[in-house]
Design a protein around this motif. Structure first.
Motif, short mmCIF file in Angstrom:
data_model
loop_
_atom_site.label_atom_id
_atom_site.label_comp_id
_atom_site.label_asym_id
_atom_site.label_seq_id
_atom_site.Cartn_x
_atom_site.Cartn_y
_atom_site.Cartn_z
N TYR A 159 56.09 16.40 15.75
CA TYR A 159 54.77 17.03 15.58
C TYR A 159 54.00 16.36 14.45
O TYR A 159 52.77 16.22 14.52
CB TYR A 159 54.92 18.54 15.32
N MET A 160 54.67 15.93 13.39
CA MET A 160 53.99 15.30 12.26
C MET A 160 53.36 13.96 12.63
O MET A 160 52.34 13.58 12.10
CB MET A 160 54.98 15.07 11.10
N LEU A 161 54.02 13.25 13.55
CA LEU A 161 53.50 11.95 13.98
C LEU A 161 52.45 12.08 15.07
O LEU A 161 51.44 11.40 15.09
CB LEU A 161 54.66 11.08 14.51
N GLU A 162 52.71 13.00 15.99
CA GLU A 162 51.89 13.13 17.19
C GLU A 162 50.65 13.99 16.93
O GLU A 162 49.59 13.75 17.48
CB GLU A 162 52.74 13.78 18.28
N GLY A 163 50.80 15.02 16.10
CA GLY A 163 49.69 15.93 15.79
C GLY A 163 49.54 17.05 16.81
O GLY A 163 48.68 17.91 16.66
N SER A 164 50.37 17.03 17.85
CA SER A 164 50.32 18.09 18.88
C SER A 164 51.58 17.96 19.73
O SER A 164 52.41 17.09 19.48
CB SER A 164 49.08 17.90 19.77
N GLY A 165 51.67 18.80 20.75
CA GLY A 165 52.76 18.63 21.71
C GLY A 165 52.54 17.35 22.51
O GLY A 165 51.45 16.75 22.46
N SER A 166 53.53 16.92 23.24
CA SER A 166 53.41 15.70 24.04
C SER A 166 54.51 15.70 25.10
O SER A 166 55.54 16.34 24.91
CB SER A 166 53.57 14.49 23.11
N SER A 170 55.66 9.53 22.39
CA SER A 170 55.75 8.06 22.28
C SER A 170 55.33 7.56 20.90
O SER A 170 55.86 6.55 20.42
CB SER A 170 54.96 7.38 23.39
N LYS A 171 54.38 8.27 20.24
CA LYS A 171 53.99 7.83 18.88
C LYS A 171 55.16 7.99 17.92
O LYS A 171 55.40 7.15 17.07
CB LYS A 171 52.82 8.68 18.36
N ALA A 172 55.86 9.11 18.08
CA ALA A 172 57.00 9.37 17.21
C ALA A 172 58.11 8.35 17.48
O ALA A 172 58.71 7.80 16.56
CB ALA A 172 57.51 10.79 17.42
N ARG A 173 58.36 8.05 18.77
CA ARG A 173 59.41 7.09 19.11
C ARG A 173 59.03 5.68 18.69
O ARG A 173 59.87 4.90 18.23
CB ARG A 173 59.72 7.16 20.61
N LYS A 174 57.73 5.33 18.82
CA LYS A 174 57.26 4.02 18.38
C LYS A 174 57.56 3.82 16.90
O LYS A 174 58.01 2.75 16.47
CB LYS A 174 55.74 3.94 18.63
N PHE A 175 57.33 4.86 16.10
CA PHE A 175 57.56 4.80 14.65
C PHE A 175 59.02 4.48 14.34
O PHE A 175 59.32 3.76 13.39
CB PHE A 175 57.13 6.13 14.02
N LEU A 176 59.94 5.01 15.14
CA LEU A 176 61.37 4.75 14.90
C LEU A 176 61.68 3.26 15.04
O LEU A 176 62.50 2.71 14.32
CB LEU A 176 62.24 5.54 15.88
N ALA A 183 60.68 5.95 8.66
CA ALA A 183 61.11 7.08 9.49
C ALA A 183 62.25 7.82 8.78
O ALA A 183 62.25 9.05 8.69
CB ALA A 183 61.57 6.59 10.86
N HIS A 184 63.19 7.06 8.22
CA HIS A 184 64.29 7.70 7.49
C HIS A 184 63.79 8.44 6.25
O HIS A 184 64.26 9.54 5.95
CB HIS A 184 65.37 6.67 7.12
N TRP A 215 63.07 18.57 21.08
CA TRP A 215 62.73 17.28 21.70
C TRP A 215 63.86 16.26 21.55
O TRP A 215 63.62 15.05 21.56
CB TRP A 215 61.39 16.77 21.15
N ALA A 216 65.09 16.75 21.44
CA ALA A 216 66.27 15.87 21.40
C ALA A 216 66.30 14.95 22.62
O ALA A 216 66.64 13.77 22.52
CB ALA A 216 67.54 16.72 21.36
N GLY A 217 65.90 15.50 23.75
CA GLY A 217 66.05 14.80 25.03
C GLY A 217 65.16 13.59 25.22
O GLY A 217 65.34 12.85 26.17
N VAL A 218 64.20 13.33 24.32
CA VAL A 218 63.35 12.13 24.51
C VAL A 218 63.98 10.90 23.86
O VAL A 218 63.45 9.79 24.00
CB VAL A 218 61.89 12.32 24.00
N LEU A 219 65.10 11.06 23.15
CA LEU A 219 65.72 9.91 22.46
C LEU A 219 66.90 9.35 23.25
O LEU A 219 67.56 10.08 23.99
CB LEU A 219 66.20 10.33 21.07
#
Ligand code: 1CP
Length: 356
Positions: A159-166, A170-176, A183-184, A215-219
């Protein structure tokens, strides 16, 4: 100083099940039990300017926390709040847009944003949640246990990266992949805030806490280990260290939605209960997690749209698959807001009446 003597809990089946003890019957509660399924909730919700006012007014948060205990007959209350209070306490305020969901005006884009976040100080920044917990404990008067909760660091990060649900985060995953170290850093700050927050919830009177990793399942399995499990593990260890230091029970439930690929690792966490979603096969999950943990779940919430007989049959099938011990009955995710209350009651009654 006045020393408070804890009130004995009359129905402590959920706490017993979490410890792996005999319960006589399977205990039950529902994720998202306090909320839009109940007309009594919608009435209170209408009387305030918005969701946040409800969350931040301890008397009202207490009132809607108690509703499902009285109306549905569940074996636990869960404090009415949201996982998004943590980003707000760290410096990213949220709004809840009607019929749309959460929205953050500021999001995290880089180092400066992460540096500007603080570690939450629960007594100052989240006093309204702690007050709601104290009030609810008084009102419950030992009827059933009170569940506290927080989002797992990875889900809060989303939520901190995306700013909303999704759908994809992908923004959060891109950051990783692109900002590995940052990210750490951010996950560590969220983790430190969450540890302080859950400890404060226990001190205010929560009897058990649940970590929601929605959102564990998106990784991928590998990223899940590195960017989620590592931090969940820190939280569990820290709570359990406090637990042994004070010799009071601090049971922890970890619910990682979609993390069927990590059940073996989840089984190694320093926690008491693992929540399963409805995609996870019950006996397969038991094999992977091992014998020591209690399992929670996992009926498909969509079963509660079916006719009463189907609800009864599916619920009994689920109970049989879990067996009579080390199980807390629940849905595999939150109850959907348009679910008929009578069908929710049918699910709960079937569990309470079931004899193995
Ligand atoms: O009244 C309303 O319209 C607001 C809807 C609502 C409610 C009732 C939101 C906004 N939050 C809540 C309460 C809430 N949130 C509880 C209350 C206690 C209970 O369970 O009875 C809990 C435990 C949560 C936890 C929560 N919030 C999670 C984790 C659980 C899950 O469902 O996976 C998540 C992901 C959130 C974020 C959030 N808050 C609200 C909404 C609609 C969402 C989901 C947004 C999205 O889909 O991304």
């Amino acid at each position: 100083m006045q020393i408070e003597i804890p009130v004995k809990i009359q129905n402590d089946l959920i706490l017993k099940a979490a410890r792996g003890q005999e319960t006589g019957r399977t205990p039950v509660w529902l994720m998202r039990q306090a909320g839009r399924i109940l007309p009594e909730y919608r009435k209170v919700r209408k009387s305030v300017s918005g969701f946040k006012e409800l969350v931040q007014t301890p008397e009202l948060a207490c009132e809607v926390t108690l509703q499902p205990v009285d109306i549905l007959g569940v074996d636990a209350a869960i404090i009415f709040s949201d996982i998004l209070v943590i980003p707000e306490a760290m410096g990213l305020p949220y709004q809840l847009i009607e019929n749309k969901g959460p929205f953050f005006e500021k999001t995290i884009k880089g180092l400066d944003d992460i540096d500007s976040l603080k570690i939450a100080n629960p007594k100052e920044d989240l006093h309204y949640v702690l007050e709601a917990i104290r009030l609810t404990k008084t009102e419950l008067d030992g009827k059933v246990p009170l569940i506290g909760f927080a989002g797992a660091p990875w889900t809060i990060f989303c939520y901190m990266l995306e700013g909303s649900g999704s759908k994809t985060f992908s923004k959060a995953r891109k950051f990783l992949y692109t900002q590995h170290e940052l990210a750490h850093q951010l996950l560590q700050k969220i983790t430190d805030s969450t540890i302080a927050y859950l400890q404060a919830q226990f001190e205010a009177g929560a009897d058990i806490v649940q970590l929601f990793d929605s959102w564990a399942g998106v990784l991928s399995p590998q990223l899940y280990k590195e960017f989620s499990l590592r931090y969940i593990s820190q939280i569990c260890d820290s709570i359990k260290n406090q637990h042994s230091a004070n010799s009071i029970q601090r049971p922890v439930i970890v619910f990682a939605k979609g993390a069927y690929f990590s059940l073996k690792e989840l089984g190694k966490l320093n926690c008491d209960v693992i929540g399963l979603d409805w995609n996870m096969d019950i006996s397969e999950s038991r094999k992977l997690i091992g014998e020591t943990k209690t399992l929670q779940g996992n009926l498909d919430p969509a079963v509660l749209y079916a006719d009463f007989q189907t609800i009864k049959n599916e619920t009994k099938k689920m109970l049989n698959n879990f067996g009579p011990k080390q199980h807390i009955a629940n849905l595999g995710h939150g109850v959907y807001p348009d679910t008929d209350v009578e069908r929710v009651k049918c699910f709960i009654e079937t569990i309470k009446e079931y004899e193995f």
